[in-house]
Design an enzyme around this catalytic site. Sequence first.
Site, short mmCIF file in Angstrom:
data_model
loop_
_atom_site.label_atom_id
_atom_site.label_comp_id
_atom_site.label_asym_id
_atom_site.label_seq_id
_atom_site.Cartn_x
_atom_site.Cartn_y
_atom_site.Cartn_z
N SER A 538 0.85 -1.19 0.00
CA SER A 538 0.00 0.00 0.00
C SER A 538 0.89 1.25 0.00
CB SER A 538 -0.95 -0.04 1.20
OG SER A 538 -2.00 0.87 1.05
N ASP A 624 -10.06 -4.01 -5.04
CA ASP A 624 -9.45 -3.16 -4.01
C ASP A 624 -9.96 -1.72 -4.12
OD1 ASP A 624 -7.81 -1.80 -2.25
OD2 ASP A 624 -5.95 -2.66 -2.99
N HIS A 659 -7.86 -5.34 -1.02
CA HIS A 659 -6.61 -4.74 -0.55
C HIS A 659 -5.74 -5.73 0.22
CE1 HIS A 659 -4.22 -1.15 -0.04
NE2 HIS A 659 -4.17 -1.30 1.27
#
Length: 687
Positions: A538, A624, A659
Amino acid sequence: MTNATPVSPPVAAKRPSTSTHHGIEMTDDYAWLRDPGYPKVEDKEILAHLEAENAWFKARMGDRQDRIDALFTEMRARIKEADKSVPQKDGDYLYWTEFEEGAEYRKWWRKPVSGGADELILDEVTLAEGKEYFRLGALSVSKDGKLLAYSIDDSGSERFTMRIKVLASGEHLPDEIPGTLSALVWCADDKALVYSLANEQWRTDNARLHWLGQPIEDDVELYHEDDEGFRVGSSISAQDDWLLIGSSDHETSEVRLVPASDPAAAPVLVKARQKGMEYDVDLRDGTLFIHTNDTHENFRAATAPLGQPGEWTTLIEGSDEFYLTGLELFKDFYVTEGRLRGLDRVELRYYDDPARIEPVEWPEESFSAGSAGNPEYDSSVLRMSYNSMVTPNTVFDYHVEEQRLEELKVQEIPSGYDSSLYTTERLEIEARDGTMIPASIIYRKDRALGGPLHLYGYGAYGIAIEPGFSTTRFSLVDRGFAYVIAHIRGGDDLGRAWYKAGKLEQRTNAFNDFVDVAKGLVERGYTAAGKISISGGSAGGELMGAVINSDPELFGAVVAHVPFVDVLNTMLDASLPLTPGEWPEWGNPIEDRAAYELIASYSPYDQVASHDYPPMLVTAGLNDPRVTYWEPAKWVAKLRELKTDNNVLLLKTNMGAGHGGKSGRFESLKETAEEFAFILWQMGVEQ
């Protein structure tokens, strides 16, 4: 269509798309990889490209399958498959969770404190059956113990459906609310629930009240947030008598109070938002306890009478040395948690004797410790958790009157674990601006100096990466790697100033710190340039992208999970789920030319250049909502176009996940095995 194994990586078409901001023209050759129908992704050409990348991943990793399987087997062997948590008392029941042998998901149990049969209250295994993805969101038992509210996501999209189960019969009430993204808070004598819906941009801009048995269409909006950058969340006070409705972005917050017995009453605003001021609140016997950064960036604790909620009197002064991260109220005392010189600190304090401070003492110099869920307000024993890079997760009860820790459970590693084989250190490495950057390291005592080393970092949002225990890590460490966590600026490892020094105009400090830690480890003889593998996900994936643009020769292998690499384009698009709420973290390039130019100067996608890059494995999730799938897809496409080396570059997109990658404790472990197999392959470690 053919299923033949590809012999070369896919090449994405270049279709220039041009836009102008602040008089600066930017061209994006791969913008077409964003499906215009997002969040639905149905464009056949886009899907075909992602599938082609997945086929290339399988083709290159296919020869490593035996290694992947072996790594998975050894990682799984470190997990106690049939395992249960330590029961915790809450009201009339003891609650615990349990994994059965071979199960991907847990079961939730309880039994009466007074004695009686075990009762299965939620079975994740059954709920997940037949689903490619499953995630339990919120779970909340009513105060009378009769009803269970819970929410699930079966796509990875982070839109959860709430249901209510009658625990005595196992039946479900007809009440069902899709699209939630929040806690589920019981109120009004268990006749109502407070929750938040995700809007079209995945933003929780509301707190809603649902009366059991009433149509969902009749639910009342208790609060609506008009600032598109803020998110709303609800909780209950320590004595279960007040609803706390909070709204915040990354640097500003605001709280409203509503009587839990009358949730439709007009909310009471504690203190109006002021840019840069954060606070959260709890209540005890009509007194507010406030945790706030209004006078010191490391936060202070204050109190206020319920009748004058905005009149704050200091209870604990802010400190340069101690970073106060939170308060937890109990009947006879309260607990403060924070970090002192970067290490966790838990203290008990007393309402009637402010000078009485009792720290909980821990046995090691570097560790992670804190409260581990204490649902009862009237408590004389506190549940605590503890671990370090060499000490497995340990559950304690802390007996308040005796100031004594009682060990309840130590994480069991069935394949065996001998902590005496390993050593851990906390290093300080000087960054280019003279700042000393902490780094936590674990390695085998028989490791050769200068061997391979894995370096992990995150460095954003004020999230500290604690020096905790990981069983998977030993699949690298036992093969001669040192494993290092770089506590770089952008996290709040050393306090709020540490966080601020890695955001907005100072964002590049995070990247420089990571590189300088890597160089410092080389200088100290722990490893050598080119023998360092790195990983991050991320915002940590953004970190990976930045450091391979600036210092590619340092690194021998890179794993970037769902990497936030298309920073400039994302921050220019206010329609994306998280963008408005992210501007306080990165800057607003729509309104601010300086922010535009700064982000453009480090955004990994925009800074890809014609030079050699290290071997790379990149992951993405089609569903995501945080880092949209096209960010890593565009980045990989541009890297394939411009990089001048023949090193491996792989993109794996989870077509049914979001995610966090695949769900389930073993399915997710398979992805870690793939990651480590890639690292070992590229680092030339074949044993």
